[in-house]
Design an enzyme around this catalytic site. Structure first.
Site, mmCIF file in Angstrom:
data_model
loop_
_atom_site.group_PDB
_atom_site.id
_atom_site.type_symbol
_atom_site.label_atom_id
_atom_site.label_comp_id
_atom_site.label_asym_id
_atom_site.label_seq_id
_atom_site.Cartn_x
_atom_site.Cartn_y
_atom_site.Cartn_z
ATOM 1 N N CYS B 34 0.828 -1.199 0.000
ATOM 2 C CA CYS B 34 0.000 0.000 0.000
ATOM 3 C C CYS B 34 0.860 1.245 0.000
ATOM 4 C CB CYS B 34 -0.870 0.005 1.245
ATOM 5 S SG CYS B 34 0.164 0.014 2.712
ATOM 6 N N CYS B 37 3.375 1.448 2.768
ATOM 7 C CA CYS B 37 4.622 0.714 2.546
ATOM 8 C C CYS B 37 5.554 1.536 1.651
ATOM 9 C CB CYS B 37 4.356 -0.625 1.875
ATOM 10 S SG CYS B 37 3.068 -1.597 2.645
ATOM 11 N N ASP B 435 15.382 -30.284 -2.168
ATOM 12 C CA ASP B 435 16.623 -30.129 -1.435
ATOM 13 C C ASP B 435 16.206 -29.979 0.028
ATOM 14 O OD1 ASP B 435 19.276 -29.288 -0.715
ATOM 15 O OD2 ASP B 435 18.456 -27.261 -0.644
ATOM 16 N N ASP B 620 17.526 -24.410 -3.343
ATOM 17 C CA ASP B 620 17.852 -22.996 -3.148
ATOM 18 C C ASP B 620 19.331 -22.688 -3.232
ATOM 19 O OD1 ASP B 620 18.519 -24.285 -0.762
ATOM 20 O OD2 ASP B 620 18.458 -22.370 0.292
ATOM 21 N N ASP B 624 22.684 -26.600 -5.506
ATOM 22 C CA ASP B 624 21.527 -27.152 -6.218
ATOM 23 C C ASP B 624 21.431 -26.633 -7.647
ATOM 24 O OD1 ASP B 624 20.553 -28.482 -3.950
ATOM 25 O OD2 ASP B 624 19.738 -26.590 -3.201
#
Lengths: 48, 749
Positions: B34, B37, B435, B620, B624
């Site tokens: 909004c 923010c 993972d 992540d 990986d």
């Protein structure tokens, strides 16, 4: 007949103006953040 | 110590230089909603030293920050966290300026203008304008159509020309030929005063095609490669210790096996090496994704790319850069990314079939009309109408329209699609590979045996631990409570790298760290408990602390859900076996493997793929990345490393695992809608082509058929709209009405 030509030309040039305005505002990046533009009006800028 | 340096470096690498030592960084802040923010973020960031300006884009949920390179790197992410927002740096590739898209939108606007205005004139002609007016309207249409086609048609003409020059053909060739012939024929008919002109068809054809093309472009994968991000991890060089005692900074290419390297705390090992001297903790999350730092001493091997965290180390290089771990990773990524490109998008497969059929159809129409009617003009007109009516407007919209709707829905939930084709692939997935660390877990260690550790001791230990940034220390400090009885100054605490912390309070020496260091008095020791920290008082054991990596809150329910939906769920982890096995049983994963290096993960994935399974990889870490690239489709959490996010097709920004079933469900729904759209487009062609073939297509019929078919496809795609957002909005409105009603009732009483 000549009236019609005039009307048609007027309507097309009005469309062309609309197109030009869109291209200008698009190039000025006014559509980059539509949600933000809607919300920013609520921000108080008293300090600035 | 480790976190800030890594984050700062990331800020520098993730930024783009603009001018005069200014850098621009782009941060993704999924939590902004909004006006409040916006102003909070913009004000909070612009007051940081070194920040020149901060600008929020609410639509993309990003903030772009310009900062001064000469100053200290501003702690942007910390500042945002302090304001209550999760944030991470967007990688350079994610935000590349999209000039092609802007060009397409401009072309689209011009085509829309032309199509609209010519259609307005055409309606006059269809309504039965007199011969004089008809000629005038046709000439006006031609005057509008010529510049519009020249401007907006370039997209197709350029691509068709490239294809023809390479002696091949693509979807743009029949489009360009069709548009060009239509315009030429219409101009000829206008000049000779014939009743029909197809200027409207030519321009609206371009308009519809450009809509499809623009949407398709939005959904196309950017040329983002995780490889360049991976290359940034390798340090540019290292300090080499010569035999005569002198030191020299050598570039990474010049480092050869056998050289002695000095690796400072906070920097990465340039190549694979063996520790010669020094005692430190190294962060090996790059290599195996393991969260807890590893203790190394003389004689221990270290993989290139790992981060030295606590104390300087002297190490002997065992491999050159080319044979080192990071170079291996980069090679694996290159292979994996190549393999994924073998997937043919649905739209491409159809266009391969479509182009020759249309060419052939138009040619047959032309030849047969010439042969049987002997009328060249008629034959050209029929061939042109076949080209126009089969124009892939509906076909061009069928796939991207659905993808855009799906992307919109997913974006609202917090999932970003980086590649529209991945949405097609995701719908076929039957196996999900997770993972562990950072994906199913939070990636942060937490004190596991809080209750049996003794609160008083814990408070003392926590106070001591608060002077260290080691992940275990942080976890301890977090678990303890601040007690006023414990007065501790910074100079009372000493950190011994690789061993732990020592503090003297009221004449008592406390030690917190490795068991064999902290406990000097003879006591029985558990040799197998590696991830254990002990707390001792004057060399006597007080407490043992165990740490665990917490499962993410939704991990168990999500895995249960996926199991119920008949997915084969698998966990591949680089972590140690006991940790993986206990975690697997806790979250309900029955198949798992531990101790896997990145190459072994990729091998597992290629083997599963070879056995006919379609894999979704969720991971992540840097380790990986090759696996993410090798899998059929891949997802990464927003908290993932830059490299992890770059190699994944989908990024879920709020780290909520529930996004995984949601995304799969959306992909399946999208696939159904795409199939329906394509089936409709083909059906439309099957009806329209014979009509065109018989020479029955007038400009009016062409315009109606084209618009109607495109519209049906668009409307069908909009069926995606029945999403959660609207339902919650409706609910909100109902609740509001109820409360208003209650208020008025209260007032009247």
């Amino acid at each position: 007949m000549s009236v019609m030509v005039l009307l048609v030309l007027v309507s097309i040039s009005m469309g062309a103006v609309g197109l030009a305005v869109f291209l200008w505002s698009f190039n000025a990046r006014q559509y980059d953040d539509m949600d933000g533009a809607a919300e920013r009006i609520l921000i108080d800028d008293d300090e600035d | 110590m480790t976190a800030p340096t890594a984050a700062d470096k990331e800020l520098f690498f993730g930024s783009r230089p603009i001018e005069d030592g200014l850098m621009q960084a782009e941060l993704s802040v999924p939590g902004m909603k909004c006006a409040g923010c916006i102003s909070k973020i913009e004000k909070g960031l612009s007051t940081l030293p070194g920040v020149v300006s901060a600008r929020v884009n609410l639509s993309t949920k990003r903030v772009s920050v310009v900062w001064n390179k000469s100053d200290h790197e501003p702690p942007l992410i910390d500042a945002l966290n302090g304001l209550g927002f999760d944030a991470h740096l967007s990688s350079a590739q994610e935000r590349s300026e999209d000039n092609e898209l802007r060009r397409l939108i401009r072309s689209l606007a011009v085509a829309g203008f032309g199509a609209g205005n010519i259609m307005m004139l055409s309606v006059g002609v269809w309504a039965g304008a007199g011969e004089e007016a008809r000629a005038l309207f046709h000439w006006l249409s031609a005057a509008i159509a010529l510049p519009v086609l020249m401007f907006s048609g370039r997209v197709f003409f350029a691509s068709a020309w490239t294809a023809l020059r390479a002696r091949s053909t693509n979807m743009d060739v029949p489009i360009s030929v069709g548009v060009f012939l239509t315009f030429a024929l219409s101009l000829y008919d206008t000049a000779t005063g014939r009743p029909h002109a197809y200027f409207d068809a030519a321009t609206s054809l371009l308009f519809f095609l450009l809509i499809g093309r623009t949407l398709d472009h939005v959904m196309r994968a950017r040329a983002h490669s995780a490889i360049s991000a991976l290359q940034k991890l390798a340090p540019g060089g290292a300090t080499v210790l010569h035999k005569d005692g002198s030191t020299e900074y050598l570039s990474i290419d010049d480092i050869e096996p056998g050289m002695l390297l000095r690796v400072a705390a906070g920097s990465r090992f340039p190549v694979d090496a063996v520790v010669v001297d020094g005692d430190s903790d190294i962060d090996v999350s790059v290599i195996n994704g393991e969260s807890s730092p590893q203790h190394v001493k003389a004689g221990d091997p270290v993989a290139g790319g790992s981060l030295n965290t606590t104390a300087p180390i002297t190490a002997r290089a065992t491999a050159s850069e080319k044979q080192s771990f990071l170079a291996d990773m980069i090679r694996m990524m290159e292979n994996a990314e190549g393999a994924r490109h073998q997937y043919r998008r649905i739209a491409d497969r159809i266009s391969d079939l479509y182009t020759p059929v249309v060419h052939l159809g138009a040619l047959i129409a032309f030849c047969s009309w010439l042969a049987f009617a002997g009328d060249l003009h008629r034959a050209v007109a029929v061939a042109v109408s076949v080209l126009i009516i089969t124009c892939p407007c509906a076909l061009g919209l069928a796939v991207p329209m659905v993808q855009v709707m799906a992307a919109k829905r997913l974006f609202r939930a917090g999932v970003m699609i980086k590649d529209g084709a991945a949405l097609e692939r995701l719908a076929d997935v039957d196996t999900i590979v997770f993972d562990k660390t950072g994906t199913l877990t939070t990636g942060m260690p937490r004190l596991a045996n809080e209750n049996d550790a003794g609160m008083r001791a814990l408070n003392v230990a926590g106070a001591i631990a608060s002077y260290s940034t080691h992940p275990y220390s942080r976890a301890l400090a977090q678990a303890s409570r601040l007690s006023p009885h414990i007065r501790l100054e910074a100079n009372q605490v000493a950190e011994t790298p690789g061993n732990g912390l020592e503090a003297e309070i009221d004449g008592v020496t406390y030690r917190l760290g490795r068991p064999d260091w902290a406990v000097t008095l003879p006591a029985k020791q558990d040799a197998d408990e590696k991830s254990c920290v002990v707390f001792s008082k004057n060399g006597e054991l007080v407490a043992r602390y165990h740490f665990e990596d917490d499962a993410r809150p939704s991990a168990r329910t999500v895995i249960q859900k996926l199991n119920q939906c008949d997915f084969y769920v698998l966990m591949l982890s680089g972590d140690r076996e006991p940790a993986v096995s206990s975690f697997a049983s806790r979250v309900g994963v029955s198949s798992w493997q531990a101790n896997l290096r990145p190459a072994e993960k990729v091998k597992q994935i290629t083997e599963l793929t070879a056995s006919g399974r379609k894999l979704l990889m969720v991971g992540d870490g840097v380790n990986d990345a090759p696996a993410l690239a090798a899998a059929y489709a891949s997802m990464a959490p927003g908290s993932a490393t830059d490299i992890g996010r770059n190699s994944a097709n989908f990024v879920y920004l709020n780290d909520d695992l529930n996004n995984i079933p949601l995304t799969i469900e959306t992909a399946r729904r999208a696939k159904t809608l795409m199939r329906q759209n394509i089936a409709f487009a083909i059906l439309y062609n099957a009806i329209a082509v014979p009509i065109a073939f018989l020479g029955l297509v007038t400009p009016l019929i062409a315009a109606l058929a084209m618009s109607a078919s495109s519209l049906v496809v668009v409307l069908n795609s909009f069926r995606f709209g029945g999403d959660t957002q609207r339902i919650t909005n409706l609910k909100k409105r109902r609740d509001l009405t109820k409360s208003l009603l209650a208020q008025t009732q209260a007032q009247t009483q």
